[in-house]
Write a protein that holds these residues in place. Structure first.
Motif, PDB file in Angstrom:
ATOM      1  N   SER A 152      50.191  33.617  10.779  1.00  0.00           N
ATOM      2  CA  SER A 152      50.582  32.390  11.505  1.00  0.00           C
ATOM      3  C   SER A 152      50.478  32.591  13.021  1.00  0.00           C
ATOM      4  O   SER A 152      50.531  33.725  13.522  1.00  0.00           O
ATOM      5  CB  SER A 152      52.017  32.013  11.147  1.00  0.00           C
ATOM      6  OG  SER A 152      52.892  32.937  11.748  1.00  0.00           O
ATOM      7  N   ASP A 153      50.364  31.468  13.722  1.00  0.00           N
ATOM      8  CA  ASP A 153      50.252  31.502  15.186  1.00  0.00           C
ATOM      9  C   ASP A 153      51.477  32.160  15.821  1.00  0.00           C
ATOM     10  O   ASP A 153      51.377  32.806  16.865  1.00  0.00           O
ATOM     11  CB  ASP A 153      50.099  30.075  15.731  1.00  0.00           C
ATOM     12  CG  ASP A 153      48.680  29.556  15.513  1.00  0.00           C
ATOM     13  OD1 ASP A 153      47.811  30.371  15.125  1.00  0.00           O
ATOM     14  OD2 ASP A 153      48.456  28.346  15.702  1.00  0.00           O
ATOM     15  N   GLY A 154      52.626  31.980  15.159  1.00  0.00           N
ATOM     16  CA  GLY A 154      53.861  32.558  15.684  1.00  0.00           C
ATOM     17  C   GLY A 154      53.817  34.080  15.725  1.00  0.00           C
ATOM     18  O   GLY A 154      54.569  34.710  16.475  1.00  0.00           O
ATOM     19  N   ASN A 155      52.951  34.669  14.930  1.00  0.00           N
ATOM     20  CA  ASN A 155      52.856  36.141  14.900  1.00  0.00           C
ATOM     21  C   ASN A 155      51.734  36.679  15.787  1.00  0.00           C
ATOM     22  O   ASN A 155      51.539  37.889  15.861  1.00  0.00           O
ATOM     23  CB  ASN A 155      52.615  36.626  13.470  1.00  0.00           C
ATOM     24  CG  ASN A 155      53.870  36.559  12.632  1.00  0.00           C
ATOM     25  OD1 ASN A 155      54.510  35.530  12.562  1.00  0.00           O
ATOM     26  ND2 ASN A 155      54.257  37.668  12.042  1.00  0.00           N
ATOM     27  N   VAL A 156      51.002  35.783  16.441  1.00  0.00           N
ATOM     28  CA  VAL A 156      49.861  36.238  17.254  1.00  0.00           C
ATOM     29  C   VAL A 156      50.375  36.967  18.498  1.00  0.00           C
ATOM     30  O   VAL A 156      51.218  36.455  19.231  1.00  0.00           O
ATOM     31  CB  VAL A 156      48.958  35.049  17.676  1.00  0.00           C
ATOM     32  CG1 VAL A 156      47.901  35.503  18.674  1.00  0.00           C
ATOM     33  CG2 VAL A 156      48.300  34.435  16.458  1.00  0.00           C
ATOM     34  N   LEU A 157      49.860  38.181  18.702  1.00  0.00           N
ATOM     35  CA  LEU A 157      50.197  38.948  19.914  1.00  0.00           C
ATOM     36  C   LEU A 157      49.135  38.714  20.971  1.00  0.00           C
ATOM     37  O   LEU A 157      49.402  38.663  22.163  1.00  0.00           O
ATOM     38  CB  LEU A 157      50.258  40.442  19.599  1.00  0.00           C
ATOM     39  CG  LEU A 157      51.448  40.952  18.780  1.00  0.00           C
ATOM     40  CD1 LEU A 157      51.264  42.420  18.449  1.00  0.00           C
ATOM     41  CD2 LEU A 157      52.738  40.751  19.567  1.00  0.00           C
ATOM     42  N   GLY A 163      38.675  39.536  17.525  1.00  0.00           N
ATOM     43  CA  GLY A 163      39.594  39.079  16.476  1.00  0.00           C
ATOM     44  C   GLY A 163      40.971  38.845  17.046  1.00  0.00           C
ATOM     45  O   GLY A 163      41.164  38.833  18.265  1.00  0.00           O
ATOM     46  N   CYS A 164      41.888  38.655  16.141  1.00  0.00           N
ATOM     47  CA  CYS A 164      43.255  38.326  16.549  1.00  0.00           C
ATOM     48  C   CYS A 164      44.194  39.482  16.221  1.00  0.00           C
ATOM     49  O   CYS A 164      43.979  40.201  15.249  1.00  0.00           O
ATOM     50  CB  CYS A 164      43.684  37.116  15.746  1.00  0.00           C
ATOM     51  SG  CYS A 164      44.069  35.733  16.771  1.00  0.00           S
ATOM     52  N   LEU A 165      45.215  39.613  17.040  1.00  0.00           N
ATOM     53  CA  LEU A 165      46.185  40.671  16.804  1.00  0.00           C
ATOM     54  C   LEU A 165      47.535  40.057  16.434  1.00  0.00           C
ATOM     55  O   LEU A 165      47.998  39.150  17.122  1.00  0.00           O
ATOM     56  CB  LEU A 165      46.313  41.490  18.084  1.00  0.00           C
ATOM     57  CG  LEU A 165      46.826  42.880  17.839  1.00  0.00           C
ATOM     58  CD1 LEU A 165      45.660  43.801  17.558  1.00  0.00           C
ATOM     59  CD2 LEU A 165      47.600  43.363  19.034  1.00  0.00           C
ATOM     60  N   TYR A 166      48.129  40.525  15.340  1.00  0.00           N
ATOM     61  CA  TYR A 166      49.378  39.940  14.844  1.00  0.00           C
ATOM     62  C   TYR A 166      50.463  40.994  14.782  1.00  0.00           C
ATOM     63  O   TYR A 166      50.168  42.178  14.522  1.00  0.00           O
ATOM     64  CB  TYR A 166      49.175  39.398  13.427  1.00  0.00           C
ATOM     65  CG  TYR A 166      48.164  38.287  13.341  1.00  0.00           C
ATOM     66  CD1 TYR A 166      48.560  36.952  13.407  1.00  0.00           C
ATOM     67  CD2 TYR A 166      46.811  38.579  13.191  1.00  0.00           C
ATOM     68  CE1 TYR A 166      47.627  35.927  13.323  1.00  0.00           C
ATOM     69  CE2 TYR A 166      45.875  37.566  13.107  1.00  0.00           C
ATOM     70  CZ  TYR A 166      46.280  36.237  13.172  1.00  0.00           C
ATOM     71  OH  TYR A 166      45.364  35.238  13.097  1.00  0.00           O
ATOM     72  N   SER A 167      51.701  40.547  14.950  1.00  0.00           N
ATOM     73  CA  SER A 167      52.808  41.454  14.644  1.00  0.00           C
ATOM     74  C   SER A 167      53.126  41.224  13.166  1.00  0.00           C
ATOM     75  O   SER A 167      53.002  40.101  12.666  1.00  0.00           O
ATOM     76  CB  SER A 167      54.014  41.158  15.520  1.00  0.00           C
ATOM     77  OG  SER A 167      54.548  39.897  15.185  1.00  0.00           O
TER      78      SER A 167
END
Ligand SMILES: Nc1ncnc2c1ncn2[C@@H]1O[C@H](COP(=O)(O)OP(=O)(O)OP(=O)(O)O)[C@@H](O)[C@H]1O
Length: 428
Positions: A152-157, A163-167
């Motif tokens: 989810s966008d809320g987890n995007v660091l 690419g995307c980095l998530y917590s």
């Protein structure tokens, strides 16, 4: 640790057979030598009525035939032993040669191949026990999906170029970082993914980001890292806080940490490793501001031809990759730490590198305090400042051979860092 344990077990397994053979031979020899050597034959007259009559002395006669037999046995045993010893030495040499070849930094290629062949349609099985086998854990995609609230966008660091980095929270307690890459048929991204996993699986150092695992699912690749709570050095220096949270001492600690990580790559890895993409956005800071080098997508062994690499020209000196490329990049980071300027400023006019901007100004050391990052002005011993600036200028020399080795850089910075931060400076 795991690799060492694995190697020890392997050595034991390989030594077991020869040890058993030698043991068997040893016992054969002991058995043969324990059998009587001589058979005494009495020439006395037969005994009468239990009373022993004094007869002629007992003469021990060695049967010749038996002696020959024993010599023969001894010869057979000793030549067998010799053969086994020679075979054992050859076997050990061969095994050592093979294991050395396997360990020489191509370990994960096999894993990557298997990932490729198995990974296009099905999720990779969650191998919890793979940790004990000395390999990197392969995470089930679904586990990462639920740990990041379905990415989810809320987890995007951060949203990076690749690419995307998530917590993520995978075990309900500690937080980790998941980098999600969409390969989408792009071989470059796939290659970088494999390269990153490949290197980080082999490199373990306090100043290099820890790889916790990876996942391959259809066109998606995920890499799981330890969480670095204070983000990137680039963000700390040039983000909203503008370096205000980074004191002079912290900056020196970060510089020493990076130099330690690089020294490990250049001097303690066999063969030596060149990072090739060192910049402040790839330096990550944990909760205690320990700096770790990340992003090994372009890393390679020292002195290979630099093909297919889309890097700025200063990284491509004569098309050769040397450890001095990393030293140059380290010098750029040192200038960023001192001056608080980005490696490449992008004003409305021509983009200008911090090197071309700063080096002419640094030729006059009296000028240095004027161009220093305002966040640290007047907070350090000027002698130390001049010394660090001199190191930075040496590192960014246009001629690679004039640049110092990272180990020399490290040892000139350590005396400027207080003892409690890992240096050797005693503050009285
Ligand atoms: N383990 C981590 N913990 C916390 N933050 C991280 C971690 N790894 C990366 N970041 C943050 O995410 C940013 C992007 O990192 P990433 O490695 O995804 O960059 P990238 O995709 O390689 O981008 P680029 O292509 O520009 O190098 C970093 O600059 C840092 O701020």
């Amino acid at each position: 640790m795991f690799v060492k344990h694995q190697t020890r077990m392997c050595l034991l397994r390989h030594l077991l057979l020869p040890i058993c053979l030698v043991g068997f031979c040893f016992f054969s020899v002991v058995f043969v030598s324990a059998t009587p050597q001589e058979i005494p034959i009495s020439q006395a007259s037969p005994r009468t009525g239990g009373a022993q009559s004094p007869g002629p002395p007992v003469v021990k006669v060695v049967i010749r035939q038996d002696l020959n037999k024993k010599i023969l046995i001894a010869l057979i045993v000793s030549s067998t032993l010799l053969c086994i010893t020679v075979m054992m030495i050859l076997y050990l040499l061969l095994w050592r040669y093979r294991s050395m070849n396997n360990n020489s930094f191509n370990g994960i290629k096999g894993k990557s191949d298997s990932v490729k062949s198995s990974g296009s349609t099905k999720p990779v099985v969650h191998k919890v026990d793979s940790v004990t086998k000395g390999t990197i854990p392969v995470y089930e995609y679904q586990l990462l999906e639920s740990g990041t609230n379905k990415f989810s966008d809320g987890n995007v660091l951060s949203r990076g170029g690749r690419g995307c980095l998530y917590s993520a929270c995978l075990d309900g307690k500690s937080s980790v970082t998941v980098k999600k890459l969409d390969v989408g048929g792009e071989t470059d991204i796939e290659k970088q993914f494999e390269n990153e996993v490949d290197w980080l699986a082999k490199i373990k150092h306090q100043n290099i980001i820890s790889l916790l695992g990876f996942s391959v699912y259809r066109q998606t690749r995920c890499i799981v890292y330890e969480m670095m709570q204070n983000g990137s050095l680039e963000n700390r220096l040039h983000g909203p806080s503008q370096g205000s949270g980074l004191t002079w001492q912290l900056r020196m600690k970060i510089a020493v940490d990076i130099a330690r990580g690089l020294e490990y790559l250049h001097e303690h890895c066999h063969p030596p490793v060149v990072h090739r993409d060192l910049r402040s956005s790839n330096i990550l800071l944990d909760s205690d501001f320990n700096a770790k080098i990340s992003d090994f997508g372009y890393a390679t062994v020292l002195m290979t031809q630099n093909k297919n690499l889309n890097r700025p020209s200063e990284y491509l000196l004569d098309g050769k990759v040397t450890d001095k490329n990393d030293v140059y990049s380290f010098g750029v980071i040192l200038l960023e730490l001192l001056l608080g300027k980005r490696s490449v400023e992008k004003p409305s006019t021509e983009p200008e590198s911090v090197v071309t901007w700063a080096v002419p100004k640094l030729s006059d050391r009296a000028n240095l305090p004027n161009i220093l990052d305002p966040a640290i002005k007047g907070t350090m011993d000027l002698k130390h400042l001049y010394q660090v600036a001199a190191v930075a200028v040496l590192c960014v020399q246009p001629e690679p051979s004039y640049r110092p080795l990272i180990t020399d850089v490290l040892h000139s910075l350590i005396p400027l860092l207080p003892l409690e931060l890992g240096g050797s400076l005693r503050i009285l």
